[in-house]
Design a protein around this motif. Structure first.
Motif: not given
Lengths: 174, 454
Positions: A30, A39, B142, B145-146, B148-149, B152, B188-192, B195, B198-199
């Motif tokens: 989270i 960002l 979680a 949120l994922e 939504i991410s 994006l 915007v793309f890069f922010g998502a 993550v 990383v995941l």
């Protein structure tokens, strides 16, 4: 990840721990997502500075259009192709591959191929835009022709092999 | 989607299609796992494509940032199409003039690689389509949120590809300035993307490692479409991307990856040539600025905007009418073309490289050094310059160059190219040419140069 969640202080304080952790999910995850949203939000506010609704529509619409229109369309086309091939499905890739490649080129270069920019393009670049449709058709023809030649070569090779082995088994397509 | 968060709700984890059916009100349509029939789908397939995109999209993002820096947006408002960038411009630096092919390389890579990745992106999205319809749609905070991410991520990737691909074809359909949309959209793309990387990267690597081990264990087995990747191993069980009731295979996974690679190769082969002149450009058959050069003779190389498109009238550029105004510390000097030709002439072999990804090979330019013109108006040390064109339209009819660019001995106000006077479409009577700078900063039909700190 889950094991980590259970061992955090969070679950110790909220008694029915596992239940609550289940609703919440992994706290590090989270946190990571919230950082990313910071960002995305910072850039997103600037992205939307202008025709807000239209830009948001483009952004979300790109995903929706792809997932709910483009993807089902090409999946349906492929399924129809497989169904149409019936018992000859072993040879289907000789149609599927050139069709997919030609479709890919059309998808990427449709403004030039369909002539959408046939006025602006020559005006700006001093080049002709008229030949793109022709070039695409020629490429498509070359792809299908190449596939047909490959098919002919393969079936001849298979027939020869069968004759040599002489076991009379039907050819195995890959 | 969130594989590792899934065990927290064991009752929602169907062990297979039969489990989904056992529950009351079995999901239907795409929400039912049985809906997805392709035997190609599966985590090994997705993992390969994911890792290709991890590298490819990272290079795209970085070369995009370089292109943004190449415009020197921090130098002057006229170079900056995104004045409210804030911290997103944190990394900006003075764009160098060496190597002179720098922008040609970075932007050629940016656009050609982007085109090459189109099939990879499309098939990657196809391969994970079943996850769009997972049930329940949200399992935890979680997970919500994922998702939504992921919107994006997917929206951002497609938005960037679509705006970029439309822009190189001059099809300005998108709602606003390309620079702002493509730049902020990229962030915007890069922010998502970060993550997601990383995941998912550890999962993808683990999948591939296991696949390799399985292959080694199985020895030489031709039954590639059978290794479904999941099944056993990984703590949370089955491969959620693999179809539980697959159709009989018509193509192996390796074959499907081959098709993706073939699509990439095809796009590459029909695009890459437009970074060179002559026969190589002819190979870029479907790409803008590919194919034959415009016209014949020394001026027959690629044009970004023709004189007619920019609204240049022949009367303004005639010998009698045209004067170059050079302004600086000691005042203003007006020069006609003969006056410019009377100044020391220098040569430089430099390419033109466009933000749209095409570039020319080196052209042989000849004209007056920018630093000599600066000296003419009292600037003996390198100084910035503000360049204005006769051009009526176009985002870059005014542009700023930095002192390091002005000071470079190869930076010219060119009067001729490849041994002949500039053609109207290449900026007659005079144009800027600067090593390493994006094409639009090489202003054509120059009317005024104002030297001084910007």
């Amino acid at each position: 990840m889950t094991r980590f969640v259970r061992s955090t202080r969070f679950t110790r304080y909220s008694r029915p721990g596992p239940r609550c952790a289940a609703v919440l999910g992994s706290p590090p995850r989270i946190l990571l997502l919230l950082c990313s949203f910071a960002l995305c939000g910072y850039a997103g506010v600037r992205l939307l500075d202008g025709d807000r609704l239209l830009i948001a529509l483009w952004f979300v619409g790109a995903a929706v259009l792809h997932d709910l229109v483009l993807l089902p369309l090409h999946a349906a086309a492929d399924r129809a192709l497989v169904k149409g091939a019936g018992r000859r499905r072993g040879r289907i890739n000789h149609v599927r591959v050139p069709a997919a490649l030609s479709g890919l080129l059309l998808l990427v270069w449709f403004p030039l191929i369909t002539g959408r920019v046939s006025e602006r393009y020559p005006g700006a670049t001093g080049l002709s835009a008229g030949s793109y449709a022709t070039r695409w058709l020629i490429l498509t023809a070359v792809l299908f022709a190449g596939s047909a030649v490959l098919f002919a070569v393969r079936s001849r090779g298979r027939r020869r092999r069968r004759e040599r082995v002489g076991d009379g088994r039907p050819p195995v397509d890959d | 989607m969130a594989r590792s968060s899934r065990p927290s709700l064991p009752e929602d984890l169907p062990a297979g299609p039969s489990a989904a059916l056992r529950r009351g009100g079995a999901p239907r349509g795409p929400f039912s796992p049985g809906f997805w029939r392709s035997p190609v789908r599966g985590t090994p397939f997705t993992s390969v494509l994911g890792l290709v995109l991890l590298v490819g999209l990272t290079v795209l993002f970085l070369t995009g940032l370089l292109s943004y820096a190449a415009y020197n947006p921090g130098l002057s408002p006229v170079n900056d199409k995104t004045p409210d960038k804030g911290i997103l411009g944190f990394y900006l630096f003075s764009w160098p003039t060496d190597p002179p092919w720098l922008y040609r390389l970075t932007q050629g890579v940016h656009v050609t690689l982007g085109l090459t990745l189109v099939p990879v992106l499309l098939v990657k999205l196809w391969s994970v389509a079943p996850r769009l319809f997972t049930l329940p749609p949200v399992r935890s905070v979680a997970h919500a949120l994922e998702r939504i991410s992921l919107l994006l991520l997917v929206g951002g990737a497609l938005f960037e590809f679509v705006t970029g691909i439309l822009n190189v074809q001059l099809d300005y359909l998108f709602p606003g300035s390309f620079y702002a949309l493509h730049f902020y959209g990229a962030w915007v793309f890069f922010g998502a993307f970060v993550v997601h990387a990383v995941l998912k990267t550890p999962v993808a690597l683990r999948n591939l490692r296991r696949l390799r081990e399985e292959r080694k264990g199985a020895g030489e087995s031709g039954e590639e479409e059978r290794d479904v990747g999941g099944g056993e191993g990984e703590g949370d069980g089955r491969d959620d991307l693999a179809a539980p009731e697959p159709d009989p295979p018509t193509v192996s996974r390796r074959g499907a990856l081959g098709l993706v690679g073939g699509g990439s190769l095809l796009l590459f082969a029909t695009s890459a040539g437009r970074s060179f002149d002559g026969p190589l450009r002819e190979t870029a058959v479907l790409t803008p600025h590919g194919g034959p050069e415009p016209g014949t003779g020394p001026n027959a190389f690629q044009i970004n905007k023709t004189a007619a498109y920019a609204g240049i009238h022949p009367a303004e550029t005639s010998e009698d009418a045209w004067r170059l105004v050079v302004a600086g510390r000691t005042g203003t000097v007006r020069l006609d073309r003969a006056g410019l030709l009377a100044l020391p002439q220098h040569s430089a072999a430099l390419p033109i490289a466009c933000v749209e990804g095409w570039s020319t090979s080196d052209q042989w330019w000849r004209g007056v050094r920018l630093r000599d013109l600066a000296a003419l108006v009292g600037h003996d040390d390198p100084v910035d310059v503000f360049v204005e064109s006769l051009q009526r339209r176009g985002a870059f009819r005014r542009a700023a160059l930095r002192a390091n660019q002005v000071g470079d001995p190869r930076s010219l106000l060119a009067l001729s190219v490849n041994g002949e006077e500039l053609s109207p479409d290449h900026g007659h009577p005079a144009r800027i040419i600067v090593p390493g700078a994006p094409g639009v900063l090489n202003t054509k039909w120059v009317a005024r140069l104002t030297f001084g700190d910007l």
